[in-house]
Design an enzyme around this catalytic site. Structure first.
Site, mmCIF file in Angstrom:
data_model
loop_
_atom_site.group_PDB
_atom_site.id
_atom_site.type_symbol
_atom_site.label_atom_id
_atom_site.label_comp_id
_atom_site.label_asym_id
_atom_site.label_seq_id
_atom_site.Cartn_x
_atom_site.Cartn_y
_atom_site.Cartn_z
ATOM 1 N N ASP A 104 -2.573 6.417 6.185
ATOM 2 C CA ASP A 104 -3.952 5.517 5.357
ATOM 3 C C ASP A 104 -3.683 4.364 6.847
ATOM 4 O OD1 ASP A 104 -4.850 3.524 4.186
ATOM 5 O OD2 ASP A 104 -3.605 3.254 2.409
ATOM 6 N N TRP B 58 1.056 -1.353 0.184
ATOM 7 C CA TRP B 58 0.197 0.031 -0.063
ATOM 8 C C TRP B 58 0.928 1.339 -0.128
ATOM 9 C CZ3 TRP B 58 -4.328 -0.484 -2.018
ATOM 10 C CH2 TRP B 58 -5.229 -1.710 -1.726
ATOM 11 N N LYS C 228 -12.637 -2.329 5.417
ATOM 12 C CA LYS C 228 -11.426 -3.698 6.593
ATOM 13 C C LYS C 228 -12.166 -3.350 7.703
ATOM 14 C CE LYS C 228 -7.247 -3.865 3.311
ATOM 15 N NZ LYS C 228 -7.393 -2.700 2.064
#
Lengths: 342, 342
Positions: free
Chosen positions: B154, B84, B178
Site C-alpha cells: 500500500d 493502515w 496523498k
C-alpha cells in the site's frame, strides 16, 4: 463552471483549493453538508432515507444492490428495457435468481410491453428498473406500480431532470456524470431500514450502512466531484428547482422530436409513449451522409452527436446541462443539412 | 494547478472542459494514455504489469487484493506496522486466514521488530505491507525481503516520493489523494499473470482483469482526477523525476527531524531507523500549548498540523506537493514558538 474556475485555487478566501482541503476539516465538511442539504431540498428526500456520495459508478451499484438488499430472499425482479438493464441483470444474476418481469428486447428496445404482460413475482427481494435507457432512448412515462415490493431505480440519466416522488422507492442510484456533471461520483438514496444486512463476503466499501454511518467519509471520498455536484445543485435551485428543469427539459425534447417527426429525412423509431427526454437517437434517410452530418455539425460546435456503436446513426443527449439554445441550434442545423442534402 | 485552472473551461483549444469530454473520445483518450505512459516512464514499469486507474480508494483494495490474489491458497501474510496495516488485515481476515508476520503494535508503532523475529509463513498467497504509516510516521527503510512470495504494498503515502523497483512487487496500490493529488482515484500496478482468478462472488468492478482488459474504462472512470494526476506526472518529470524528488524529500525530512531532535521543546518518538520521510509526528514539551501552537501556525499559513486524533500532538505531512520552502517556514515558526513559550 465559471464559479469552479474562480474558486479553483482559493476557495472563499481560505487560500486553499477544494482539492487541497482535508475531507475532515471544517471547510470541506461545510461544502459536503451543504450539497447533501441542497439535494434533499431539491428532491424532497425525507429523513427516512440516507443520501450517500460514493465512488465506483452505477456499475458498482449493479453488485452492491443484490449484496445489500437480498435479505435472504430467493430472487429479485428486473425489468429489461435496454443496455443498462442488461448489465444490471447480468451482475445481479451472479448473486441471486433474477426474474425478468418484462423484456423490451424483442422490440429492439423500441417499446415497453403493456403492464398486463408483466410477470411480477411473489415476494421478490426488490424490483429493479432503469427509468431511461441512454442508448436506445427508451424511457418509462411513469413510475412502475409494484405493490408492496421495494422499488430500485438506476436514475443515472434522469436524476434531477424533473420532480421525483422519492417515497415510492426503496433505493435510487445515479452515476453523476450524465445529469449532474462530474465523473467519479455516484449518488445513492436508500431507505434506512433497508441497510445493514449484507451478503457474507460483501467488501466493507460495498456496505451502504458503513457509508451511511460515516457520512460517506468512511474513506476519502471523491471530494472535488462532490463539491462540483454541490455547485450544480445550487444552480438547479436558481433555475426554479426540478419543476423548472422539467419544463425546460420537456420543451427541449418536444421541439427536437417535432423536428424529426416533421421531416422525411430524419427518423426516430421509438414508440411515442416511451420516448426519452434525455437521449434522442435519430437516423438520416441516407446513412451514407452520416459522416458528412457529423463533420458539418462539429464545425457548428455541435459535438458528440454520433450514435452509440451498437445502433449507428445519431444521438442527441440533452441532459440538464444542455441549454435550450443548444437544442434550437441543433434543430436549425438539421434543417439546413436537410435543405442541402435532403 | 495553474495549468488546471487555465485549461478548466477550454482544453487546448477544443472549446471543451476535460470534465465535459466523453471518456471514449479521442481528446480524453490522449490525456489518459499520456498519463499512463508518464507514470510508466517515471516508475520504470515494464509491460509485465498492468497500470489501472480505479475508483474507491485504498479501502477498496483492502478487499480487492484477497478477492483477486488468494488463488486457492489457505492464507496470506500481513505485516502490521500501523493503522493502515490494521485496516488491511481486518478486511483480509474476512476472506482468508491472515498470518501476522510482524507486529509493531507492542512498541506503540514506534519501531519495527528486527527481521530475525519475523514469522513469514510457508506458501502464503502473498505478503502485504504498508511501506509508510501516516499516523505514527513509521516507515520501512527498505523493501522487505520475502523470497519467492508475491509482495503487495500500500504505497498511498510514498508513491512517487522516490525511485521504486517495481519488479520486486506483485502489486502496488496507492490512493491518489496523498502523494499524487486528486481524491477519488486509486492507482494499481499489478503483474499481469496475477490477474483473472477471483473468488466467487467478486463484484465485476472488483476484478482487476476486467479493468485491465478495458484500459480502466469498463465504466466511466474518474476522468478529471485522472487528468490532474497526469499533470502531476508531467510536473514530476520536470523536477528531475523520482531521483530528483527523493533528494528533495530526504532533505525536507532530514532538516525537520534535525530541528526536532536539536530541541528540548519538541520530540519525535519514532526509532530513527524507521522514521517517515512523509509524516512527521511531534509533541510539545507542554501539551497545554498545543492549541496556541496550532492557532499561531495557522496565522502564518501553516495549516493541518494537528496530529491524528488517536495520537494527539502535531503532525507535519510533507508529501511531494509540500515545497522545501514550506518546511523551512515550519522550522522557523517552531523555533520562534519555542523562543516565546519554551
Amino acid at each position: 463552471m465559471l464559479i469552479a474556475q474562480q474558486e479553483m485555487l482559493d476557495w472563499r478566501g481560505t487560500g486553499m483549493s477544494v482539492m487541497e482541503m482535508s475531507h475532515r476539516g471544517p471547510e470541506y465538511t461545510s461544502i459536503a453538508e451543504q450539497a447533501e442539504a441542497d439535494l434533499r431540498d431539491l428532491m424532497g428526500i425525507s429523513d427516512d432515507y440516507a443520501v450517500l456520495f460514493l465512488q465506483g459508478g452505477a456499475s458498482s451499484q449493479f453488485s452492491m444492490i443484490p449484496m445489500n438488499l437480498l435479505h435472504g430472499h430467493t430472487h429479485a425482479d428486473y425489468l429489461n428495457t435496454g443496455a443498462w438493464s442488461e448489465k444490471a441483470i447480468a451482475e445481479a444474476s451472479r448473486y441471486t435468481k433474477v426474474n425478468v418481469v418484462v423484456d423490451a428486447k424483442p422490440s429492439h428496445y423500441r417499446t415497453i410491453p403493456d403492464k398486463a404482460e408483466w410477470q411480477l413475482s411473489d415476494n421478490p427481494a426488490y424490483v429493479h428498473y432503469t427509468p431511461n435507457e441512454t442508448i436506445h432512448g427508451l424511457e418509462f412515462a411513469e413510475i412502475p406500480e409494484v405493490g408492496d415490493a421495494t422499488l430500485v431505480a438506476d436514475m443515472s440519466s434522469t436524476i434531477l431532470s424533473r420532480p421525483c416522488d422519492v417515497n415510492r422507492f426503496g433505493l435510487i442510484y445515479a452515476g453523476a456524470q450524465k445529469n449532474i456533471g462530474p465523473a467519479g461520483l455516484c449518488i445513492v438514496i436508500v431507505r434506512k431500514d433497508l441497510m445493514g444486512k449484507t451478503l457474507p463476503g460483501t467488501p466493507v466499501m460495498f456496505d451502504y450502512k458503513i457509508h451511511a454511518d460515516n457520512g460517506s467519509m468512511y474513506n476519502t471520498p471523491a471530494t472535488y466531484s462532490w463539491y462540483l455536484a454541490g455547485l450544480v445543485f445550487q444552480w438547479l435551485k436558481q433555475q426554479g428547482g426540478l419543476q423548472g428543469m422539467a419544463e425546460i427539459n420537456q420543451r427541449k425534447a418536444a421541439k427536437l422530436y417535432a423536428a424529426i417527426d416533421g421531416s422525411d429525412f430524419y427518423a426516430n423509431p421509438v414508440d411515442v409513449r416511451y420516448r426519452s427526454w434525455m437521449n434522442i437517437p435519430f437516423t438520416l434517410a441516407n446513412s451514407d451522409l452520416d459522416k458528412q452530418f457529423l463533420a458539418d455539425a462539429a464545425k457548428e460546435g455541435l459535438l458528440t452527436l454520433k450514435g452509440h456503436r451498437d445502433l449507428g446513426g445519431m444521438r442527441a443527449s440533452i441532459y440538464n446541462a444542455m441549454p435550450e439554445a443548444g437544442v434550437d441550434k441543433l434543430i436549425w442545423f438539421m434543417s439546413e443539412f436537410e435543405r442541402r442534402f435532403g
